[in-house]
Motif scaffolding. Structure first.
Motif, PDB file in Angstrom:
ATOM      1  N   ASN A 182       0.852  -1.183   0.000  1.00 55.44           N
ATOM      2  CA  ASN A 182       0.000   0.000   0.000  1.00 55.44           C
ATOM      3  C   ASN A 182       0.893   1.240   0.000  1.00 55.44           C
ATOM      4  N   GLN A 183       0.951   1.929  -1.137  1.00 57.24           N
ATOM      5  CA  GLN A 183       1.851   3.076  -1.261  1.00 57.24           C
ATOM      6  C   GLN A 183       1.497   4.197  -0.295  1.00 57.24           C
ATOM      7  N   THR A 184       0.202   4.436  -0.103  1.00 54.33           N
ATOM      8  CA  THR A 184      -0.213   5.485   0.819  1.00 54.33           C
ATOM      9  C   THR A 184       0.266   5.191   2.234  1.00 54.33           C
ATOM     10  N   SER A 185       0.107   3.944   2.674  1.00 53.94           N
ATOM     11  CA  SER A 185       0.568   3.558   4.001  1.00 53.94           C
ATOM     12  C   SER A 185       2.087   3.678   4.116  1.00 53.94           C
ATOM     13  N   ASN A 186       2.815   3.268   3.072  1.00 52.37           N
ATOM     14  CA  ASN A 186       4.271   3.357   3.094  1.00 52.37           C
ATOM     15  C   ASN A 186       4.741   4.793   3.293  1.00 52.37           C
ATOM     16  N   LEU A 187       4.123   5.719   2.556  1.00 54.61           N
ATOM     17  CA  LEU A 187       4.495   7.128   2.695  1.00 54.61           C
ATOM     18  C   LEU A 187       4.116   7.649   4.078  1.00 54.61           C
ATOM     19  N   GLY A 188       2.960   7.185   4.593  1.00 56.60           N
ATOM     20  CA  GLY A 188       2.561   7.579   5.939  1.00 56.60           C
ATOM     21  C   GLY A 188       3.549   7.100   6.988  1.00 56.60           C
ATOM     22  N   LEU A 189       4.083   5.893   6.805  1.00 59.46           N
ATOM     23  CA  LEU A 189       5.078   5.367   7.743  1.00 59.46           C
ATOM     24  C   LEU A 189       6.359   6.201   7.719  1.00 59.46           C
ATOM     25  N   VAL A 190       6.760   6.641   6.527  1.00 59.64           N
ATOM     26  CA  VAL A 190       7.953   7.493   6.428  1.00 59.64           C
ATOM     27  C   VAL A 190       7.732   8.800   7.188  1.00 59.64           C
ATOM     28  N   THR A 191       6.543   9.388   7.042  1.00 61.19           N
ATOM     29  CA  THR A 191       6.280  10.643   7.753  1.00 61.19           C
ATOM     30  C   THR A 191       6.261  10.418   9.267  1.00 61.19           C
ATOM     31  N   GLN A 192       5.721   9.293   9.717  1.00 57.15           N
ATOM     32  CA  GLN A 192       5.738   8.995  11.157  1.00 57.15           C
ATOM     33  C   GLN A 192       7.166   8.890  11.673  1.00 57.15           C
ATOM     34  N   ASN A 193       7.992   8.150  10.952  1.00 57.89           N
ATOM     35  CA  ASN A 193       9.376   7.955  11.367  1.00 57.89           C
ATOM     36  C   ASN A 193      10.112   9.286  11.471  1.00 57.89           C
ATOM     37  N   THR A 194       9.976  10.133  10.473  1.00 56.53           N
ATOM     38  CA  THR A 194      10.709  11.399  10.467  1.00 56.53           C
ATOM     39  C   THR A 194      10.164  12.382  11.502  1.00 56.53           C
TER      40      THR A 194
END
Length: 470
Positions: free
Chosen positions: A269-281
């Motif tokens: 899920n690309q949307t979830s992947n990008l959301g995970l990156v924002t959470q991490n940062t």
């Protein structure tokens, strides 16, 4: 056997939200309150700033390493049971930390026991919030409360920790944590698990070991940067190789029809992947700034715990103000717009910290930058979590919750490790600026990930028992 969608009772949902939000508060508080105790702990336990940094980073790292297995165990043991066990382990760790005679016992209590307890209790917080609030508006409101408490806990940790340390001692801060945990355990008696546990669900022990070992090696490699370059490179290489081994074993188990620790479908899920990156940062920047400013004020400016904590009031107020507006902002703006705006404001705050503090003897020069960072982070914490959790159905909430919290806590541990490594290498104005520039760059990475999110509202996955196609 898959359970049907849970029925939501609004009264029960409101009652369950209080202990869940308090749990996120105390865990976030624990991740940042030690930053203002660096001098007191190192003096009392006859250790160094580096030793205290290791304890702080290991606490965050243990959370990150065990969060995925912790999320997986909620399916087997049940969300309520994992929640209570996690609270008990955490409370025990807080008591051990308060009584610790040396750095080793402090690491056992704070880094190991509190970290492991957090890994067990936090995934149920997000799973229960997701299941009990199925509508877009109610879920945004609930996550707004939980994330606001988490952000406030992280930002207020230095202030409350400083007040307690100055008034009593740093040990009393751990007693405070134990008392809050006791209150949460009492409140948790009203928590009802909306889905029954499934003891037949398999648990990938080998995968849990590999994933935890890989994350530990990577963060330990960063911590070793100022001691030995070759050791750092060796640990990083080993960490990436172990994680590659982990993902290879996941694919092998899926081909064999065996349930792995973390299905690869979570990454489709690309949307979830990008959301995970924002959470991490987001959490990397928050914890990195917190450690950098706290260490600089204490070791370079000579501020005590309470003076350092008071400065962080600006960040706390910023997070509180923007988090309280989360529901209203969610109705008016898309998650993409909120997350992007949050990163822009946060990066501007880091710029202000660099511009206004340079050459000034006044610690109050930190307040405007910290306020902007608090406002920016408060705006984007809730939509980032909602994006990720809402991208998957009920059947995968245990897995995605564990992955989401692991990614966020990995960001926290990396923030402390990266900023701390730069500072410990040379605690002067140049090292402070270098750490801030590194954190601003991380913020730009998060902004780039946020730009790839969908422009409209993120649809909530249907409450079906079927998994998403892999």
């Amino acid at each position: 056997m898959e359970a049907g969608p849970p029925r939501r009772a609004s009264g029960a949902s409101r009652r369950v939200l209080l202990p869940l939000a308090l749990s996120q508060f105390i865990c976030s508080f624990a991740g940042s309150n030690m930053n203002v105790m660096i001098t007191d702990i190192s003096t009392d336990l006859d250790t160094t700033v580096k030793g205290v940094q290791v304890a702080i980073t290991l606490f965050l790292l243990v959370m990150a390493a065990l969060m995925i297995p912790g999320g997986k165990l909620t399916d087997r043991w049940g969300r309520k049971r994992c929640f209570v066990i996690g609270l008990t382990v955490y409370g025990t760790g807080a008591v051990v930390s308060a009584l610790s005679p040396g750095l080793g016992v402090l690491i056992l209590g704070n880094s190991i026991l509190e970290g492991a307890g957090t890994a067990l209790l936090i995934p149920p917080v997000y799973i229960l919030t997701t299941l009990l609030f199925p509508e877009v508006a109610s879920r945004a409101r609930a996550f707004g409360v939980v994330m606001a408490m988490g952000g406030i806990g992280a930002a207020a940790g230095p202030l409350l920790g400083g007040l307690i340390t100055a008034a009593i001692s740093w040990r009393a801060a751990f007693v405070f944590q134990a008392l809050v945990i006791a209150v949460i355990i009492v409140l948790s008696r009203q928590v009802e698990d909306p889905l029954p546990p499934d003891p037949t669900r398999s648990f990938d022990i080998g995968g849990a070991i590999l994933s935890a070992a890989g994350l530990v090696l990577i963060v330990m490699g960063i911590l070793a940067a100022d001691d030995n370059l070759w050791l750092m490179l060796g640990l990083l290489l080993m960490g990436f190789l172990v994680l590659a081994w982990f993902f290879r074993s996941v694919r092998a188990k899926e081909r064999a029809g065996v349930e792995p620790l973390l299905p690869t479908s979570l990454f489709h899920n690309q949307t979830s992947n990008l959301g995970l990156v924002t959470q991490n940062t987001q959490w990397l920047v928050l914890m990195g700034v917190s450690f950098t400013v706290a260490a600089y004020l204490q070791t370079v400016r000579g501020y005590d715990a309470i003076q350092t904590g008071v400065i962080f009031t600006a960040a706390t107020l910023g997070i509180l103000a923007s988090s309280l507006a989360a529901e209203r902002l969610t109705k008016r703006h898309s998650p993409r717009a909120l997350v992007m705006s949050g990163f822009v404001v946060t990066i501007c705050g880091i710029g202000v910290l660099l511009a206004l503090v340079s050459g000034s003897p006044s610690a109050w020069r930190f307040a405007p930058g910290l306020l902007l960072i608090g406002l920016g982070l408060g705006v984007m914490l809730t939509p980032s979590v909602t994006i990720v959790q809402s991208s998957f159905p009920e059947a995968q909430q245990g897995e995605i919750s564990g992955l989401s919290r692991s990614v966020s806590n990995l960001g926290s541990s990396l923030g402390t490790a990266i900023a701390g490594t730069i500072l410990v290498a040379g605690l002067d104005r140049g090292a402070y600026a270098a750490a801030m520039v590194a954190l601003a760059f991380v913020g730009l990475v998060g902004l780039g990930a946020a730009a790839g999110l969908p422009r409209g509202p993120v649809p909530i996955a249907p409450p079906a028992g079927a998994r998403e196609p892999g």
